[in-house]
Structures are given as C-alpha cells and as structure tokens.
Design a protein around this motif. Structure first.
Motif, PDB file in Angstrom:
ATOM      1  N   ALA A   1       0.827  -1.212   0.000  1.00  0.00           N
ATOM      2  CA  ALA A   1       0.000   0.000   0.000  1.00  0.00           C
ATOM      3  C   ALA A   1       0.861   1.262   0.000  1.00  0.00           C
ATOM      4  O   ALA A   1       0.579   2.222  -0.723  1.00  0.00           O
ATOM      5  N   THR A   2       1.917   1.271   0.794  1.00  0.00           N
ATOM      6  CA  THR A   2       2.753   2.464   0.933  1.00  0.00           C
ATOM      7  C   THR A   2       3.515   2.780  -0.341  1.00  0.00           C
ATOM      8  O   THR A   2       3.632   3.944  -0.719  1.00  0.00           O
ATOM      9  N   ILE A   3       4.044   1.769  -1.018  1.00  0.00           N
ATOM     10  CA  ILE A   3       4.816   2.059  -2.226  1.00  0.00           C
ATOM     11  C   ILE A   3       3.918   2.651  -3.316  1.00  0.00           C
ATOM     12  O   ILE A   3       4.335   3.543  -4.050  1.00  0.00           O
ATOM     13  N   VAL A   4       2.677   2.190  -3.386  1.00  0.00           N
ATOM     14  CA  VAL A   4       1.740   2.765  -4.351  1.00  0.00           C
ATOM     15  C   VAL A   4       1.382   4.186  -3.949  1.00  0.00           C
ATOM     16  O   VAL A   4       1.396   5.105  -4.774  1.00  0.00           O
ATOM     17  N   GLN A   5       1.103   4.400  -2.678  1.00  0.00           N
ATOM     18  CA  GLN A   5       0.723   5.722  -2.183  1.00  0.00           C
ATOM     19  C   GLN A   5       1.839   6.741  -2.376  1.00  0.00           C
ATOM     20  O   GLN A   5       1.586   7.877  -2.766  1.00  0.00           O
TER      21      GLN A   5
ATOM     22  N   ALA B   1       8.190   5.257  -8.614  1.00  0.00           N
ATOM     23  CA  ALA B   1       9.193   6.300  -8.389  1.00  0.00           C
ATOM     24  C   ALA B   1       8.585   7.567  -7.794  1.00  0.00           C
ATOM     25  O   ALA B   1       7.398   7.859  -7.966  1.00  0.00           O
ATOM     26  N   ALA B   2       9.438   8.317  -7.093  1.00  0.00           N
ATOM     27  CA  ALA B   2       9.075   9.603  -6.504  1.00  0.00           C
ATOM     28  C   ALA B   2       9.763  10.716  -7.273  1.00  0.00           C
ATOM     29  O   ALA B   2      10.762  10.486  -7.964  1.00  0.00           O
TER      30      ALA B   2
ATOM     31  N   LEU C   1      11.729   4.189  -5.727  1.00  0.00           N
ATOM     32  CA  LEU C   1      11.528   4.055  -4.286  1.00  0.00           C
ATOM     33  C   LEU C   1      12.226   2.817  -3.728  1.00  0.00           C
ATOM     34  O   LEU C   1      12.233   1.757  -4.351  1.00  0.00           O
ATOM     35  N   GLY C   2      12.829   2.993  -2.564  1.00  0.00           N
ATOM     36  CA  GLY C   2      13.406   1.869  -1.821  1.00  0.00           C
ATOM     37  C   GLY C   2      14.603   1.218  -2.476  1.00  0.00           C
ATOM     38  O   GLY C   2      14.793   0.016  -2.338  1.00  0.00           O
TER      39      GLY C   2
END
Length: 197
Positions: A47-51, A156-157, A167-168
C-alpha cells in the motif's frame, strides 16, 4: 513536494550511503576498481509504495549517462537548510566539502502509465545512485542499475530537475519476463514478488 520534504529526500539519499572499498587498500579509489556503497533505504509495503509513488510506469531504457549527485539544500530555516546565512563563497565551500556520489541518469521511454503525470510515448529521466565516476565503478547494495533495451515497471518519486528516483533502492524496480509478468529486481526488499496485468 514542499521544501522540507525535498531537503529530507536529498539528505536521505546522500547521507544514507556509506563507501566501502572492494578492491583497494588505500583511502582513495584506484582507477579501474570497484567500490561498494551501502545505502539505508526505507522499507515499503504494497500500500505504501503505491501511495508514495508520484509515478508508476512501464517503459524501456533508451540510454544511460554517468552523473554525480551532490547535496541540495532548500528552505528558509537553519533546520531545513544548513546554508542559510552563509555568503556565496561559504556556501560553495560547504557544498564542495560534502562531495558527491556517483550516479546514473537513465532515460526511459514510457509505454504505459498506471499512476502519475506522464503519458505513453513520453520520455522521462530516472536518477540512480551508483555508476562510473573517474574510471571507478560504484555499486550500491540494494540497487539494481537499469539496463538499456530492457522493459521495466517502476515505482518512483519526484527528484530534482524534473527527474524521478525509484523508491526503496530497487524495491520499486520490476523487470519484464517472457511470461508477460514483471518480476521484482530485489525480491528481498520488494513489496510484490511478481506483478501481472
């Protein structure tokens, strides 16, 4: 993204990286050597990586280019920006003393957009930590360097200069296989092991 968040992202991406020589015994890397960098990346669940992704795209790498990532400081207070109140000369000296980290600019052709302000057919830039600088190869633990002519699904951010950061480390990197699936490049840190349509 606000100034404080940009500063924190820049500092996290640079401050969380440590150098460890792999093939040299001196303090300076030798030409032709490989140096290992260790990074402390955040852990994401599904959930967090999508958000937290500004974009989620499928695409293929068009080209890569070496770069040097240097610290960026923004904000109006000393807590956000340690350069506040310094003269231009003092700022330049402080930035040069912080040095930089070898990086790679990756140009990605977007094939499909799942989230974010991009369109199929666009080209975008992904900045990754690690790469070649002064004939020394810097390899980052937990980061898979994107390869040309390979199809990826990326989480990605936003980064600086209209670029994006995965991300990560490699948690947000998935490569296409022959079964029309995207497989985690780093299964030990990825929130998904395999993704399909």
């Amino acid at each position: 993204m606000n100034n404080r968040m940009r500063t924190q992202m820049a500092l996290l991406s640079l401050a969380g990286i440590a150098f460890a020589g792999c093939s040299t015994s001196s303090t300076e890397p030798q030409t032709g050597s490989t140096e290992e960098l260790f990074a402390d990346y955040p852990v994401y669940d599904s959930a967090t990586i999508v958000q937290e992704s500004a974009i989620i795209v499928e695409g293929n790498v068009v080209s890569t280019k070496p770069t040097v990532s240097t610290p960026r400081y923004e904000g109006d207070s000393p807590e956000e920006n340690p350069l506040v109140g310094l003269t231009e000369e003092e700022k330049a000296k402080a930035i040069s003393q912080n040095g930089g980290v070898a990086g790679t600019l990756v140009r990605l052709h977007v094939n499909k957009v799942h989230k974010g302000a991009a369109n199929a057919g666009d080209e975008m830039v992904i900045v990754q930590t690690g790469g070649t600088q002064d004939d020394v190869l810097y390899v980052v633990e937990g980061t898979t360097v994107l390869q040309a002519d390979t199809d990826y699904l990326l989480f990605a951010a936003e980064s600086f200069d209209d670029a994006y950061a995965i991300l990560g480390g490699s948690a947000g990197t998935y490569y296409a296989n022959d079964d029309d699936e995207f497989v985690a490049a780093a299964p030990e840190s990825a929130p998904f092991k395999v993704l399909t349509e």
